[in-house]
Scaffold this active site. Structure first.
Site, PDB file in Angstrom:
ATOM      1  N   ARG A  46      14.700 -13.008  67.484  1.00  0.00           N
ATOM      2  CA  ARG A  46      14.160 -14.207  68.404  1.00  0.00           C
ATOM      3  C   ARG A  46      12.627 -13.975  68.754  1.00  0.00           C
ATOM      4  O   ARG A  46      12.106 -13.069  67.867  1.00  0.00           O
ATOM      5  CB  ARG A  46      14.832 -13.812  70.074  1.00  0.00           C
ATOM      6  N   ALA A  48       9.314 -16.775  69.068  1.00  0.00           N
ATOM      7  CA  ALA A  48       9.251 -18.291  68.357  1.00  0.00           C
ATOM      8  C   ALA A  48       8.620 -18.180  66.666  1.00  0.00           C
ATOM      9  O   ALA A  48       9.364 -18.586  65.986  1.00  0.00           O
ATOM     10  CB  ALA A  48       8.027 -19.182  69.249  1.00  0.00           C
ATOM     11  N   GLN A 189      13.710  -8.043  77.124  1.00  0.00           N
ATOM     12  CA  GLN A 189      13.043  -8.048  75.851  1.00  0.00           C
ATOM     13  C   GLN A 189      11.856  -6.939  76.150  1.00  0.00           C
ATOM     14  O   GLN A 189      11.333  -6.123  75.179  1.00  0.00           O
ATOM     15  CB  GLN A 189      12.254  -9.273  75.398  1.00  0.00           C
ATOM     16  N   ASP A 230       6.073 -20.164  73.365  1.00  0.00           N
ATOM     17  CA  ASP A 230       7.211 -20.895  72.654  1.00  0.00           C
ATOM     18  C   ASP A 230       6.781 -22.246  72.238  1.00  0.00           C
ATOM     19  O   ASP A 230       7.314 -22.686  71.245  1.00  0.00           O
ATOM     20  CB  ASP A 230       8.589 -20.669  73.404  1.00  0.00           C
ATOM     21  N   ASN A 240       6.748 -20.697  77.753  1.00  0.00           N
ATOM     22  CA  ASN A 240       6.847 -19.219  77.558  1.00  0.00           C
ATOM     23  C   ASN A 240       8.052 -18.467  78.215  1.00  0.00           C
ATOM     24  O   ASN A 240       8.735 -19.187  79.339  1.00  0.00           O
ATOM     25  CB  ASN A 240       5.652 -18.358  77.521  1.00  0.00           C
TER      26      ASN A 240
HETATM   27  O1  MRU Z   1      14.142 -15.968  74.216  1.00  0.00           O
HETATM   28  P1  MRU Z   1      13.060 -15.430  73.257  1.00  0.00           P
HETATM   29  O2  MRU Z   1      13.113 -13.691  73.478  1.00  0.00           O
HETATM   30  O3  MRU Z   1      13.071 -15.762  71.899  1.00  0.00           O
HETATM   31  O4  MRU Z   1      11.637 -15.646  73.850  1.00  0.00           O
HETATM   32  C1  MRU Z   1      10.371 -15.085  73.362  1.00  0.00           C
HETATM   33  C2  MRU Z   1       9.167 -15.392  73.938  1.00  0.00           C
HETATM   34  O5  MRU Z   1       9.340 -16.088  75.126  1.00  0.00           O
HETATM   35  C3  MRU Z   1       7.966 -14.915  73.519  1.00  0.00           C
HETATM   36  O6  MRU Z   1       7.064 -14.754  74.613  1.00  0.00           O
HETATM   37  C4  MRU Z   1       7.204 -16.052  72.509  1.00  0.00           C
HETATM   38  O7  MRU Z   1       8.406 -16.501  71.540  1.00  0.00           O
HETATM   39  C5  MRU Z   1       6.287 -15.648  72.148  1.00  0.00           C
HETATM   40  S1  MRU Z   1       6.633 -14.493  70.538  1.00  0.00           S
HETATM   41  C6  MRU Z   1       5.301 -14.104  69.684  1.00  0.00           C
END
Ligand code: MRU
Length: 340
Positions: A46, A48, A189, A230, A240
């Site tokens: 996961r 982006a 996360q 994102d 985000n």
């Molecule tokens: O749901 P996720 O864990 O994929 O969400 C990730 C995020 O919101 C991050 O902050 C975003 O993808 C930037 S990662 C460099």
């Protein structure tokens, strides 16, 4: 990242670190676009930029499989693209990568060139991270106490990371920083991934629950907030991880700079504002449970948007691989992308 390899192309398979198993280091070998789609949907990988890289390899695996079956055709590849695109709706990098893969497929005489495009996307994503780190580290002053949200490190990009990449770059330049990492409910996360990465880097930090952020700002213990993105709309509004908007409002109230770090592949010029960004709604079970333990009574109704929108007005700077953007973002984004 030291030691672990979150994403690795072996030549015919894709090897990923299963992020749902951390701190246990379990690797998965994915050999079909279906397996890659499932890994993205289940958040085994996961973040982006990492989703974009992995989807590109998923597409390449599809091309290799089709060649094996003697069915290598653009119509079949379009189906592979749709499958991968249906996994998670918010991350711009997923669609950016798949559009690039489809364009490469239209020019390609065989799957090898398609694999090469996936490699290019991976290389460019890594390089973008390095430059984001370098650019962002300029903003970080020695001694700063930095609040960050979600995971935006190597696990989220396959390179050094975006927001966490800035933090690492500042640390490696010898700046004595301290990080407050939010746990990031519901998928945690921050607690599971950011804490794991910060420990490996030896960067001093404390883990806090999401609700504690305002208290630490009020105590004067936060000097800046750095988050990833994102999807960024043409006017700078930023999607985000859920909870980012709350942090931005708190940061403004306390006069704290709020920085977004993201590669330009996260910017979506086709969407005028954040209102146009699709927000993923995930399984209620994520809210009803912490780990395997059910925490709410039966029959409870749940809302579970995975992301929120921070209006551009709350953002002090957007750190990209091509430079640092300042408000008004509609103008600075357009100028940057036109110039490059
Ligand atoms: O749901 P996720 O864990 O994929 O969400 C990730 C995020 O919101 C991050 O902050 C975003 O993808 C930037 S990662 C460099």
């Amino acid at each position: 990242m030291r030691g672990a390899k979150p994403v690795e192309w072996t030549g015919e398979k894709l090897r990923i670190l299963d992020q749902t198993e951390l701190p246990r280091e379990v690797y998965l070998e994915l050999s079909s676009p279906e397996e890659v789609a499932e890994a993205i949907r289940e958040m085994k990988v996961r973040g982006a930029p990492a989703i974009g890289v992995v989807a590109a390899y998923g597409f390449a695996l599809g091309a290799l499989k089709l060649k094996e079956k003697g069915a290598f055709a653009l119509s079949e590849l379009r189906r592979v693209k749709e499958l991968l695109a249906s996994t998670r709706p918010t991350a711009r990098n997923l669609f950016w990568a798949l559009e690039r893969m489809m364009r490469a497929a239209e020019q390609a005489s065989g799957p090898e060139e398609i694999v090469e495009e996936a490699r290019n996307i991976e290389r460019e994503t890594r390089r973008a991270d390095e430059l984001i780190g370098e650019n962002g580290a300029e903003l970080v002053r020695d001694g700063m106490r930095i609040l960050t949200h979600c995971n935006t490190g190597a696990l989220a990009t396959g390179g050094e990371g975006t927001a966490l990449g800035v933090i690492k770059a500042a640390w490696r330049k010898g700046k004595k920083i301290f990080v407050l990492a939010t746990e990031t409910r519901p998928r945690l996360q921050g607690a599971k991934l950011t804490a794991w990465e910060l420990l490996r880097e030896g960067i001093p930090f404390s883990l806090i629950t999401d609700g504690m952020a305002g208290y630490f700002m009020w105590r004067g213990e936060v000097d800046c907030v750095i988050v990833g993105a994102d999807r960024i709309a043409a006017n700078g509004d930023t999607a985000n991880k859920i909870g980012t908007y709350t942090l931005a409002v708190l940061a403004r109230e306390h006069g704290i700079p709020f920085w977004v770090a993201a590669p330009t592949s996260t910017i979506d010029l086709s969407l005028p504002s954040g209102r146009d960004i699709p927000i993923e709604e995930r399984d209620p079970e994520e809210v009803l449970r912490v780990g395997s333990e059910r925490i709410a009574p039966q029959g409870v109704s749940v809302k579970n948007p995975a992301f929120d929108i921070t209006p551009a007005d709350y953002i002090s700077a957007i750190i990209t691989e091509k430079g640092i953007l300042r408000p008004p973002f509609a103008e600075s984004i357009r100028k940057l992308l036109e110039a490059t």
